[in-house]
Design a protein around this motif. Structure first.
Motif, PDB file in Angstrom:
ATOM      1  N   HIS A  24       0.806  -1.171   0.066  1.00  0.00           N
ATOM      2  CA  HIS A  24       0.147  -0.047  -0.100  1.00  0.00           C
ATOM      3  C   HIS A  24       0.777   1.187   0.153  1.00  0.00           C
ATOM      4  CE1 HIS A  24      -4.276  -1.427   0.229  1.00  0.00           C
ATOM      5  NE2 HIS A  24      -3.775  -2.289   1.045  1.00  0.00           N
ATOM      6  N   LYS A  28       1.032   4.022  -3.049  1.00  0.00           N
ATOM      7  CA  LYS A  28       0.780   5.277  -2.587  1.00  0.00           C
ATOM      8  C   LYS A  28       1.679   6.362  -3.091  1.00  0.00           C
ATOM      9  CE  LYS A  28      -0.824   8.500   1.390  1.00  0.00           C
ATOM     10  NZ  LYS A  28      -1.157   8.683   2.763  1.00  0.00           N
ATOM     11  N   ILE A  46      -7.216  -4.079  -5.155  1.00  0.00           N
ATOM     12  CA  ILE A  46      -6.319  -3.056  -4.691  1.00  0.00           C
ATOM     13  C   ILE A  46      -5.459  -3.803  -3.503  1.00  0.00           C
ATOM     14  CG2 ILE A  46      -7.501  -2.197  -2.523  1.00  0.00           C
ATOM     15  CD1 ILE A  46      -5.142  -0.390  -5.226  1.00  0.00           C
ATOM     16  N   TRP A  47      -6.038  -4.628  -2.712  1.00  0.00           N
ATOM     17  CA  TRP A  47      -5.402  -5.512  -1.677  1.00  0.00           C
ATOM     18  C   TRP A  47      -4.429  -6.495  -2.481  1.00  0.00           C
ATOM     19  CZ3 TRP A  47      -4.604  -5.548   3.644  1.00  0.00           C
ATOM     20  CH2 TRP A  47      -5.365  -4.790   4.480  1.00  0.00           C
ATOM     21  N   ALA A  50      -1.563  -4.555  -3.451  1.00  0.00           N
ATOM     22  CA  ALA A  50      -0.639  -4.222  -2.296  1.00  0.00           C
ATOM     23  C   ALA A  50       0.226  -5.704  -1.825  1.00  0.00           C
ATOM     24  CB  ALA A  50      -1.641  -3.689  -1.132  1.00  0.00           C
ATOM     25  N   LEU A  91       1.979   5.532   4.828  1.00  0.00           N
ATOM     26  CA  LEU A  91       0.627   5.785   4.648  1.00  0.00           C
ATOM     27  C   LEU A  91       0.086   6.877   5.405  1.00  0.00           C
ATOM     28  CD1 LEU A  91       0.397   1.928   5.089  1.00  0.00           C
ATOM     29  CD2 LEU A  91      -0.365   3.173   2.860  1.00  0.00           C
ATOM     30  N   PRO A  99      -5.791   7.279  -1.110  1.00  0.00           N
ATOM     31  CA  PRO A  99      -6.124   6.190  -1.875  1.00  0.00           C
ATOM     32  C   PRO A  99      -7.551   6.373  -2.287  1.00  0.00           C
ATOM     33  CG  PRO A  99      -5.811   5.381   0.230  1.00  0.00           C
ATOM     34  CD  PRO A  99      -5.418   6.725   0.401  1.00  0.00           C
TER      35      PRO A  99
END
Length: 601
Positions: A24, A28, A46-47, A50, A91, A99
């Motif tokens: 993630h 980003k 998206i996971w 990531a 993050l 995000p």
């Protein structure tokens, strides 16, 4: 045992979350670098990206620890903490692009994730010993753990291959021994499933097709036969699938304003594939060819290739430094021989050519059937569909391109790994794109009328239930089951006996015919069809079978390797003369597999 398994389950889950945090953070940073990007992802995909990218980050960190000789528990924990802090800082940085907002995870999502993760964990709950796992992957990973660094064990068949997934297996050994290694090798299947569900949600608005594709993936023979064993092919399949799906997202963005963010993601994962196996290089190059030739975008191809090379070249550089051959042993004819010789390469080529059907037959369906991957043939139906979305058309080109390579170069079933996921997704998309009654399609995918939701729920629960039950009934972790399984492995009992003799005879053993069991010896096992311990220097073969060289010659060979113990497979060496050898060797053990002997002083 239950407590240990629970701890391992939690550790693996923590590792997944750690990888997700790393990924993630990278996504980003890329989003900030490329503010033009328009999200084409969902909560699943998206996971998926990531975790996949985060795995590459963690592998790079472990590689660094291995090179520095710090591959131990303290080093891993310190590096993990440092990465967690860095990822958290990125993050939590409010100045960076936030995000995209995706719908929150619901109860059904949580149940799907828990079921898929548990399926892959349960698959590992058995003793090791399929073939390549105890011949190559586990011995290699254990060597790194024992020496706390990346070293070259010349008696392992492929000591200089790209080894990204082997580093994950080494982490698994540190977490939980054999089961930890097998669980880590199976983990990529869980991540692949996330990507399939995410792709299904993107293309159909439902997770149903993704779960059906996941179920199909688990029944492919090359996946099913090695499921739960410490093979690297699932990891290779993950990185190839991630690179392909990221490319599909980029392809979709080209219809408006191209987003280089997804080219970089594709490059990271393509490099991860190249660092896992040579076939990963083929797949990564295939994506570059698609970008350059089909999309005719040389700038995009440079971005992708630069990223992929930066991520994927480490192992090839190491191989070149050690052997002079960046693709050892495959490049021996070009770069010179190191551990393998010309005869080894020729024998390997003949073995590879023995699989499947004759390429001259052009029988691609027969080849897929022979490989136990016939469901992938349905993906070929995408060739006649004109209504496929543009991203799926890109995946179709990638699938067909690699399938052609596989058919003409090697038809080993597991070498289909780079297109496992793309193939099962395309296969179900072909079913979905067929012009069937619209209400039925709505019901099938759970959209529209409330009846559709019921049908979709039944499909989802049935698929997950079947996967869970199939793995549950395969569990063999009771001590008696575990030992019984091990004792059925060729050479296990002889190597176990030899382990107890290490204090007297040293930690080296020469063997003939037990290459798939060397992991069971807790020292250096020497002997294989290829490399310095090649069998042909020890055998005298004729049309009716093989025998051993004379005892004097064998003692000289053993002396050159510093070994005082000898294990012989009587199945592989049917003409072995025990009486002749008993003059110079003492027999320490005999069983149905063969003999264990020691050099007589």
């Amino acid at each position: 045992m239950t407590i240990e398994l629970a701890k391992l389950y939690v550790l693996l889950l923590m590792f997944v979350l750690h990888s997700a945090a790393n990924g993630h953070a990278v996504l980003k940073l890329l989003r900030r670098a490329d503010k033009r990007t328009k999200e084409r992802t969902n909560r699943y995909s998206i996971w998926f990206f990531a975790i996949s990218v985060g795995l590459v980050v963690n592998i790079a960190a472990v590689f660094g620890l291995g090179v520095a000789g710090l591959l131990n528990t303290l080093g891993v924990l310190a590096m993990g903490l440092a990465l967690a802090v860095l990822s958290g800082a990125v993050l939590l940085n409010a100045s960076m692009a936030a995000p995209p907002a995706h719908p929150r995870w619901g109860f059904q999502d949580a149940a799907v994730l828990a079921a898929l993760f548990t399926v892959t964990f349960m698959a590992s709950l058995h003793a090791p010993g399929h073939w390549d796992d105890t011949m190559y992957h586990l011995p290699l990973a254990r060597t790194y753990v024992e020496y706390e660094g990346i070293i070259t064990n010349q008696f392992i068949r492929f000591p200089l291959f790209p080894q990204n997934v082997n580093l994950l297996i080494a982490l698994g050994i540190m977490m939980g021994g054999d089961i930890g290694a097998q669980a880590m090798a199976s983990l990529p299947l869980f991540v692949i499933a996330l990507g399939l569900v995410g792709a299904s949600l993107w293309f159909t608005g439902s997770i149903v097709l993704g779960l059906l594709a996941t179920g199909t993936l688990f029944v492919l023979a090359p996946v099913r036969e090695t499921l739960g064993y410490a093979y690297i092919d699932n990891g290779l399949a993950l990185f190839c699938w991630g690179a392909a799906l990221a490319l599909a997202v980029w392809i979709d963005s080209t219809q408006e304003q191209p987003s280089s963010e997804w080219l970089v993601v594709a490059g990271i994962l393509g490099g991860g594939a190249a660092g896992s196996k040579y076939f990963g290089v083929v797949f990564a190059v295939l994506l570059a060819v698609y970008i350059l030739v089909v999309r005719r975008d040389w700038k995009a191809s440079i971005i992708y290739l630069t990223t992929a090379f930066s991520i994927g070249f480490w192992w090839y550089f190491r191989s070149f430094i050690i052997s002079g051959d960046p693709i050892h042993p495959a490049g021996g004819n070009l770069f010179g021989y190191y551990l393998w010789d010309a005869t080894d390469l020729l024998n390997q080529k003949r073995e590879q050519a023995s699989h499947g059907v004759l390429p001259s037959s052009l029988d691609i369906f027969g080849a897929l059937k022979s490989a136990g991957a016939f469901p992938l043939a349905l993906a070929l139906g995408s060739l006649i569909l004109s209504n496929l979305p543009l991203p799926l058309r890109g995946l179709r080109v990638v699938f067909i391109g690699y399938l052609i390579f596989w058919f003409f170069i090697t038809q080993v079933d597991r070498y289909l790994a780079p297109i496992y996921a793309v193939g099962v997704l395309l296969a179900w998309c072909v079913v979905y794109q067929i012009d069937w009654l619209s209400p039925l399609k709505q019901y099938f995918t759970g959209r529209g009328h409330h009846v559709g939701g019921i049908v979709a729920t039944l499909v989802i629960n049935s698929t997950l239930g079947a996967l869970l039950w199939d793995q549950y009934r395969r569990i063999e972790i009771a001590p008696t089951e575990w030992r019984s399984s091990l004792e059925r492995r060729s050479g296990y009992r002889l190597f176990a006996q030899a382990n107890g003799m290490i204090p007297q005879y040293g930690n080296r053993i020469l063997h003939v015919g037990f290459e798939n069991g060397v992991y069971f010896f807790h020292g250096t096992a020497i002997g294989d069809w290829f490399g310095p311990g090649r069998y042909r220097q020890m055998l005298v073969c004729a049309a009716d079978g093989c025998g051993m060289v004379d005892p004097v010659r064998m003692k000289a060979i053993m002396g050159s390797f510093g070994a005082k113990m000898l294990a012989v497979s009587t199945a592989r060496v049917p003409k072995f003369d025990r009486e002749v050898y008993s003059r110079d060797f003492d027999i320490a053990a005999i069983d149905s597999d063969g003999l264990l002997m020691t050099v007589r002083d």
